[in-house]
Scaffold this active site. Sequence first.
Site, short mmCIF file in Angstrom:
data_model
loop_
_atom_site.label_atom_id
_atom_site.label_comp_id
_atom_site.label_asym_id
_atom_site.label_seq_id
_atom_site.Cartn_x
_atom_site.Cartn_y
_atom_site.Cartn_z
N ASN A 1 0.80 -1.22 0.00
CA ASN A 1 0.00 0.00 0.00
C ASN A 1 0.84 1.27 0.00
O ASN A 1 0.30 2.37 -0.03
CB ASN A 1 -0.99 -0.01 1.17
CG ASN A 1 -2.06 -1.07 0.93
OD1 ASN A 1 -2.22 -1.56 -0.20
ND2 ASN A 1 -2.77 -1.46 1.98
N ASP B 1 -15.72 -3.49 -4.18
CA ASP B 1 -15.07 -4.79 -4.29
C ASP B 1 -15.54 -5.67 -3.15
O ASP B 1 -16.53 -5.34 -2.47
CB ASP B 1 -13.55 -4.65 -4.35
CG ASP B 1 -12.96 -4.02 -3.10
OD1 ASP B 1 -13.71 -3.85 -2.12
OD2 ASP B 1 -11.77 -3.71 -3.10
N1 EPU Z 1 -14.21 6.37 1.85
C1 EPU Z 1 -15.28 7.12 1.43
N2 EPU Z 1 -15.03 8.17 0.58
C2 EPU Z 1 -13.79 8.47 0.12
C3 EPU Z 1 -12.70 7.67 0.56
C4 EPU Z 1 -12.94 6.62 1.43
O1 EPU Z 1 -16.42 6.89 1.82
O2 EPU Z 1 -13.63 9.42 -0.67
C5 EPU Z 1 -14.47 5.22 2.77
C6 EPU Z 1 -14.19 3.88 2.07
O3 EPU Z 1 -15.30 3.45 1.31
C7 EPU Z 1 -13.88 2.98 3.24
C8 EPU Z 1 -13.20 3.93 4.25
O4 EPU Z 1 -13.55 5.25 3.84
O5 EPU Z 1 -15.05 2.50 3.79
C9 EPU Z 1 -11.68 3.81 4.31
O6 EPU Z 1 -11.13 4.03 3.04
P1 EPU Z 1 -9.66 4.58 2.77
O7 EPU Z 1 -9.76 5.59 1.68
O8 EPU Z 1 -8.99 4.96 4.04
O9 EPU Z 1 -8.96 3.26 2.22
P2 EPU Z 1 -8.31 3.02 0.79
O10 EPU Z 1 -7.37 4.11 0.47
O11 EPU Z 1 -9.37 2.69 -0.19
C10 EPU Z 1 -6.24 1.76 1.79
C11 EPU Z 1 -5.61 0.42 1.56
C12 EPU Z 1 -6.49 -0.68 2.16
C13 EPU Z 1 -6.63 -0.41 3.65
C14 EPU Z 1 -7.23 1.00 3.85
C15 EPU Z 1 -7.36 1.40 5.31
C16 EPU Z 1 -4.44 0.74 -0.51
C17 EPU Z 1 -4.27 0.38 -1.93
N3 EPU Z 1 -5.44 0.18 0.14
O12 EPU Z 1 -7.50 1.71 1.10
O13 EPU Z 1 -5.79 -1.90 1.98
O14 EPU Z 1 -7.48 -1.36 4.21
O15 EPU Z 1 -6.41 1.98 3.18
O16 EPU Z 1 -6.13 1.32 5.94
O17 EPU Z 1 -3.65 1.49 0.04
C18 EPU Z 1 -5.53 -4.21 1.62
O18 EPU Z 1 -4.32 -4.01 1.47
O19 EPU Z 1 -6.01 -5.37 1.75
C19 EPU Z 1 -6.44 -3.07 1.67
C20 EPU Z 1 -7.75 -3.17 1.47
#
Ligand code: EPU
Length: 410
Positions: free
Chosen positions: A6, A101
């Site tokens: 990540n 997803d």
């Molecule tokens: N969210 C919103 N609106 C937004 C952005 C996020 O509603 O504009 C919600 C998402 O739907 C979710 C929550 O906020 O329910 C957290 O989302 P976040 O944006 O923090 O996560 P992400 O950037 O999509 C990354 C990692 C995830 C990890 C999360 C939390 C990457 C590629 N993915 O996801 O990793 O779980 O942060 O730490 O960096 C994994 O590696 O298995 C994985 C899912």
Amino acid sequence: MPGAKNSVLKLMAAALMVPGTTILRNVPDIADVAIMSELLRRLGCEVVLDLADGVLLITVPGQLEHRADYDLVRRLRASIAVLGPLMARLGEADIAVPGGDAIGSRGLDIHLRGLELMGAVVTSAGGYLHAAAPAGLRGIDYELDFPSVGATETLVTAAVGARGLTRLENCAREPEVADLCTMLAAMGVPITGIGTDTLTIEGDHALAPVEHVVVPDRIVTGTWAFAAAMTGGEVIIDGARPELLSLPCATLCEAGAHIETTPTGMRVRGPARPRAVDAVTLPFPGFPTDLQPHIIALDAIAEGSALVTENLFEARFRFVAELARLGANVKVDGHHCLITGVPRLSGAPVEGTDIRAAAALVLAGLVADGVTHVLHVHHIDRGYADFAGALRGLGADVERVTVDIADVVG
Ligand code: EPU
């Protein structure tokens, strides 16, 4: 310990912001890196991956494309990481809408609201997001509704190309976000507050490509730590950074594990049988959602009962039904999961629904009687290099096989 999935995906995307060759070290040999490499190539970059040495060379041309196609975005949701860098560099991006997803609906509203405040016009048609700022982006003061990892990264990178100062509050403090900010600072971006919830970025500065070592993967580290805690084994994790895993380590100690920091990483020794431990997933430094399946798997064989609460992804308990197929006593109520440990699980075919769930099911298989077949292990390849080989190296009886599913499920 190889670099964090990540983090590396975002560092690769950030390289787009400056022509020339960016060199990343400690790059993990995982499928997601290969897909992101393909995306960068389609944008016009030359990408050379030397997996034996964990080195990735990204040569960014003077002229870049600005479109991330659906065939790649559907395989790698993290493709959205190119949105901020493309907006900073070109003021324009077309990105296939990633969609939800297996772990949830995964909104983008916080990313897009911030970009709009910076002056971008965002429209969506035909499954693509089109963002454009013909007059350029401008710096903003913005408090994120939620400390989203992805939105923080999109806005920090977009701010690099914005005129003036951007001040972002309620930012994600995950070590991978800090790693991205550290690389940006080395590229010449004046950025303050790295690792805190308030970041300021001065845009429109001259940048230079850099060489950067990817932060070690705390979730892979945690996976080995849980493996030791669940099996009563001992694992030495070289290159681990225990300070990035304070809460999971404290939780494992509460479960009866012994954890020692060593000069090169950490050593984890599991108890004969773990005690059940509660957990509540929260943004960093809270308990990581990416280790939630692992703690439920541990609680499934622990002494006593525990409550695990998921606050990040609404569908992340999907895998609990698979764990129940192994004999776990688990009940889900909304975003809470109540687990009452049983002394032994019993091997069965189960389906890995996402990367972390599939890894946790393999750990559960290690403590189940008989043979456990975990199906769809391609999810594991997305973030763990040779998972089965590494477990075998620790003494586990794990094999990766190609089977006709009908032979397994009967
Ligand atoms: N969210 C919103 N609106 C937004 C952005 C996020 O509603 O504009 C919600 C998402 O739907 C979710 C929550 O906020 O329910 C957290 O989302 P976040 O944006 O923090 O996560 P992400 O950037 O999509 C990354 C990692 C995830 C990890 C999360 C939390 C990457 C590629 N993915 O996801 O990793 O779980 O942060 O730490 O960096 C994994 O590696 O298995 C994985 C899912």
